[in-house]
Structure formats: C-alpha cells, structure tokens
Scaffold this motif. Structure first.
Motif, mmCIF file in Angstrom:
data_model
loop_
_atom_site.group_PDB
_atom_site.id
_atom_site.type_symbol
_atom_site.label_atom_id
_atom_site.label_comp_id
_atom_site.label_asym_id
_atom_site.label_seq_id
_atom_site.Cartn_x
_atom_site.Cartn_y
_atom_site.Cartn_z
ATOM 1 N N GLU A 1 0.842 -1.207 0.000
ATOM 2 C CA GLU A 1 0.000 0.000 0.000
ATOM 3 C C GLU A 1 0.880 1.261 0.000
ATOM 4 O O GLU A 1 0.625 2.212 -0.745
ATOM 5 N N ALA A 2 1.921 1.243 0.813
ATOM 6 C CA ALA A 2 2.817 2.406 0.908
ATOM 7 C C ALA A 2 3.654 2.598 -0.355
ATOM 8 O O ALA A 2 4.221 3.667 -0.566
ATOM 9 N N SER A 3 3.711 1.537 -1.193
ATOM 10 C CA SER A 3 4.532 1.610 -2.408
ATOM 11 C C SER A 3 3.738 2.058 -3.621
ATOM 12 O O SER A 3 4.316 2.216 -4.714
ATOM 13 N N LEU A 4 2.438 2.268 -3.468
ATOM 14 C CA LEU A 4 1.610 2.699 -4.605
ATOM 15 C C LEU A 4 2.172 4.006 -5.174
ATOM 16 O O LEU A 4 2.507 4.926 -4.432
ATOM 17 N N GLY A 5 2.320 4.037 -6.495
ATOM 18 C CA GLY A 5 2.821 5.235 -7.138
ATOM 19 C C GLY A 5 4.327 5.306 -7.251
ATOM 20 O O GLY A 5 4.860 6.246 -7.838
ATOM 21 N N THR A 6 5.007 4.317 -6.685
ATOM 22 C CA THR A 6 6.472 4.293 -6.787
ATOM 23 C C THR A 6 6.908 3.109 -7.638
ATOM 24 O O THR A 6 6.151 2.178 -7.864
ATOM 25 N N MET B 1 -4.600 6.924 -5.439
ATOM 26 C CA MET B 1 -5.355 6.628 -6.662
ATOM 27 C C MET B 1 -4.983 5.257 -7.186
ATOM 28 O O MET B 1 -4.319 5.117 -8.198
ATOM 29 N N SER B 2 -5.379 4.240 -6.401
ATOM 30 C CA SER B 2 -5.016 2.853 -6.711
ATOM 31 C C SER B 2 -5.997 2.230 -7.698
ATOM 32 O O SER B 2 -7.182 2.537 -7.709
ATOM 33 N N GLU B 3 -5.457 1.327 -8.553
ATOM 34 C CA GLU B 3 -6.294 0.553 -9.472
ATOM 35 C C GLU B 3 -6.227 -0.912 -9.076
ATOM 36 O O GLU B 3 -5.182 -1.535 -9.227
ATOM 37 N N LYS B 4 -7.288 -1.480 -8.599
ATOM 38 C CA LYS B 4 -7.303 -2.901 -8.281
ATOM 39 C C LYS B 4 -7.137 -3.690 -9.578
ATOM 40 O O LYS B 4 -7.683 -3.306 -10.626
ATOM 41 N N PRO B 5 -6.401 -4.819 -9.540
ATOM 42 C CA PRO B 5 -6.211 -5.622 -10.755
ATOM 43 C C PRO B 5 -7.527 -5.962 -11.464
ATOM 44 O O PRO B 5 -7.618 -5.855 -12.695
ATOM 45 N N LEU B 6 -8.546 -6.370 -10.719
ATOM 46 C CA LEU B 6 -9.799 -6.734 -11.394
ATOM 47 C C LEU B 6 -10.508 -5.516 -11.978
ATOM 48 O O LEU B 6 -11.235 -5.630 -12.980
ATOM 49 N N ASP B 7 -10.286 -4.348 -11.404
ATOM 50 C CA ASP B 7 -10.856 -3.128 -11.983
ATOM 51 C C ASP B 7 -10.188 -2.803 -13.317
ATOM 52 O O ASP B 7 -10.842 -2.305 -14.242
ATOM 53 N N VAL B 8 -8.889 -3.073 -13.406
ATOM 54 C CA VAL B 8 -8.198 -2.863 -14.681
ATOM 55 C C VAL B 8 -8.740 -3.833 -15.733
ATOM 56 O O VAL B 8 -8.940 -3.457 -16.894
ATOM 57 N N LEU B 9 -9.003 -5.078 -15.312
ATOM 58 C CA LEU B 9 -9.628 -6.027 -16.248
ATOM 59 C C LEU B 9 -10.998 -5.514 -16.695
ATOM 60 O O LEU B 9 -11.336 -5.558 -17.877
ATOM 61 N N GLU B 10 -11.771 -5.048 -15.738
ATOM 62 C CA GLU B 10 -13.121 -4.539 -16.071
ATOM 63 C C GLU B 10 -13.021 -3.415 -17.104
ATOM 64 O O GLU B 10 -13.776 -3.373 -18.075
ATOM 65 N N ALA B 11 -12.062 -2.528 -16.888
ATOM 66 C CA ALA B 11 -11.900 -1.391 -17.804
ATOM 67 C C ALA B 11 -11.369 -1.818 -19.161
ATOM 68 O O ALA B 11 -11.442 -1.052 -20.135
ATOM 69 N N SER B 12 -10.829 -3.034 -19.244
ATOM 70 C CA SER B 12 -10.244 -3.529 -20.494
ATOM 71 C C SER B 12 -11.240 -4.317 -21.343
ATOM 72 O O SER B 12 -10.897 -4.743 -22.452
#
Lengths: 61, 61, 61, 61, 61, 61, 61
Positions: free
Chosen positions: F10-15, G1-12
């Motif tokens: 979680e702390a690594s998001l964006g890096t 502004m995190s993207e969950k893996p399954l959300d990326v699939l949904e958007a694809s």
C-alpha cells in the motif's frame, strides 16, 4: 453401494497399506491414522511416519 | 484406536524428528512447535528453523 | 440437458473406469467410490486402491 | 511448552533472518513484517523486499 | 456486454469444444457438462470423458 | 513496529517496484494497484500490466 | 489513486489484451469476459477462447 474414499481409509485402520507418493517412492506400513486431507500416520514395529497428504498419489489397503 | 496426524505431532513436541522435504533434503531437530498446516518449528542447540508446511513430505518422530 | 461431472461419476459407480493420472500412468478398475475432490476408490477382483483426486487428469467411464 | 510457527516469526521481528526459497536461493535481512500466509518483509540498510509466502521453504531466525 | 467464462461454457453445452491441457495434449468432444471448477464432461459417439478442471489451459467452443 | 506485507505494498503505490517472478524474469514499473492475492498492476509511460499474484517471488519497492 | 487488478480487467473489456501464460505462450484477443479467478474469455473475429486463470502470468491491456 458406494464407498467414500475416507470411509475406505477408516476401514483400513490397523491394516497394512502401500502408499505411492508423487516422488515415485512407496511407503508401506500399518495405517494408524489419517485426516480429511489424507495426511496419514504409518507405523511399523519400530517407527511412526506422518505423511503430508498432498504428496499422496494412491493408497492400497 | 486411531491417531490423527496432528495428534502424533502434538505427542512429538520436545522430541527429535526427521523431516523429509520435497527438495529431497532432510532436516533433523527437536520439534518445538507446529500448526494445522504442518508448518513446523525445529530446534537444536544453536538454531531454530521454521519450515513452511507445504514443503513437507514426511515427519518421523 | 447438462451432466455435471460428479453426476457422471455417480452414474459410473459399479462400472469399469480408466483413470489417467498426471504422472502419465493409467489405472483401470471398477469405480466403487468417489468424493467431491474427485478422490476415487477403484476395485478389481483382488485389490482396492484409493486415488487422491489432485493426481487425476481424466476419467473415462 | 510449544512454539507456534507464527509466534516464532512474531518473536523474530527486528532481528536478522535467513530465508530459504524454493528456487534454491537464500535471502537475508531483518524481518520487519509477516502475515499468516508467511508473506514476509525483509529489510536491510538500503532495501525492503516483500517475499510471497508460497516461495518459502524455511526461515532461520 | 461482458461474458463470464462460466456463462460461455454454459452456452457451449451440446457443441464441440477443443480443450488444451497442461500436459500439452488436446481433447475434442461435445461439451455435455461442467462445474464451477471447470471440471468438464466431453462426449463423442462412443465415449464420455471427465476432465479434472485443474488440468485445463483453455477451452475453445 | 511491524510492517504487514500488504501495508508495504500500500505504501509503495505510485512508486517504482521490481517484481521477481517464478519464471526467473523481473518486471519493473510503477505499482498502480494490488489486491490481497498480491495480484499487481504495474504501469510505465506506455503500458499497464496485470500480474497474477501466484507468479510472484518477491517485490522490491 | 489505486487501481485494483480486477478493476483494470473490467476497464479492459472490449479491448485487445495480450495474455502471457505459464507455458511460455501468449494469447492475443479482445477481452470479452473474466471472473474473480482471472479466468478469461478472449475473442477474435472467428473464435472465442476461455483461459483458466491459474495459467495466467500477466495480462497487458
């Protein structure tokens, strides 16, 4: 007249079984215990061996 | 008079066990702990080793 | 008119099946039992064999 | 006087551990975190490494 | 307008499918059943085959 | 002062992170997402890649 | 502004993706479906392919 696999194990307690493992080896011993994962306890005159169930291919009572 | 695999582990606490792993090696030590996944804690005079249960083939108390 | 895999196993009880395993071998016998993991009990005139389901590739009734 | 494997990990937080992986390599570092899957966080002066637990063979505190 | 994998299987019942397995082989037959693990029932004029889902790489309806 | 592995993610998001996979390759990119299975979303200027968590050996933020 | 893996699939959904599998091959097609196991449905002009999620290494939308 179906026999569930774990019922066959239950009925085999105290008898000799041959256990084939995924590494190609076999273990022989008296089945002295098991659980729902097919973790097994084999015994002979001198030793007890616990086998983790995910290594088991087949068990022949 | 069945012995569940985890009960045999419980009864082996404090005694020496030989653990065979899927990589073909063996680890020997006093069993100082375990859990329901067969994660193990082995100890000798100098070291403690935690073994992740999915590596275990067999345990000989 | 779908047939669930476990329903096909249920309908195969008491008949001969050919079981292909991940190690490339086949086992033939009368299917005398199974469970939801596809653990199987095969029987012939002399022997009973329990096969742990995670070794199974296919079953041909 | 049993030590659960995860309790040994808990007691090892902040100390150096040697982690043997299934690919035959070892990782050394200060254990700065873990979870119930044996996912690990190792740290040294410069880096932090997360190890996914299913790769772990053994952990020596 | 998304198609869930199991919905595609449902829509393929009664039609020929090509199943690629992890051992590099393919099985062809009419899909006559499946379950949520992707255990499959394939049929041709003469035979029925149950395939354990964890062997499946892909299914082409 | 323990750091749970998922908290470190979680702390690594964006890096930028370096992900070592079981096939021996590494993937480098900005960590833009993850879930509890360690499924990951890596991004660079041009591409987004979803990595299924069971392939992951280690993640170095 | 995190993207969950399954959300990326949904958007694809509806776009072309490149799927790398554990057997070293790649499959390319329009992503027409997926589920929480990363089972995938890929489509091209002529064919639909269901891929069982445990074979997937990575997905590049």
């Amino acid at each position: 007249m179906s026999e569930k696999p774990l019922d066959v194990l239950e009925a085999s307690l105290g008898t000799e079984v041959i256990v084939a493992l995924k590494d190609g080896t076999e273990r022989v011993g008296e089945l002295s215990g098991y659980d729902q994962h097919m973790n097994l306890v084999l015994a002979d005159d001198q030793d007890t061996t616990i086998i983790r169930g995910d290594n088991v291919v087949s068990i022949r009572p």
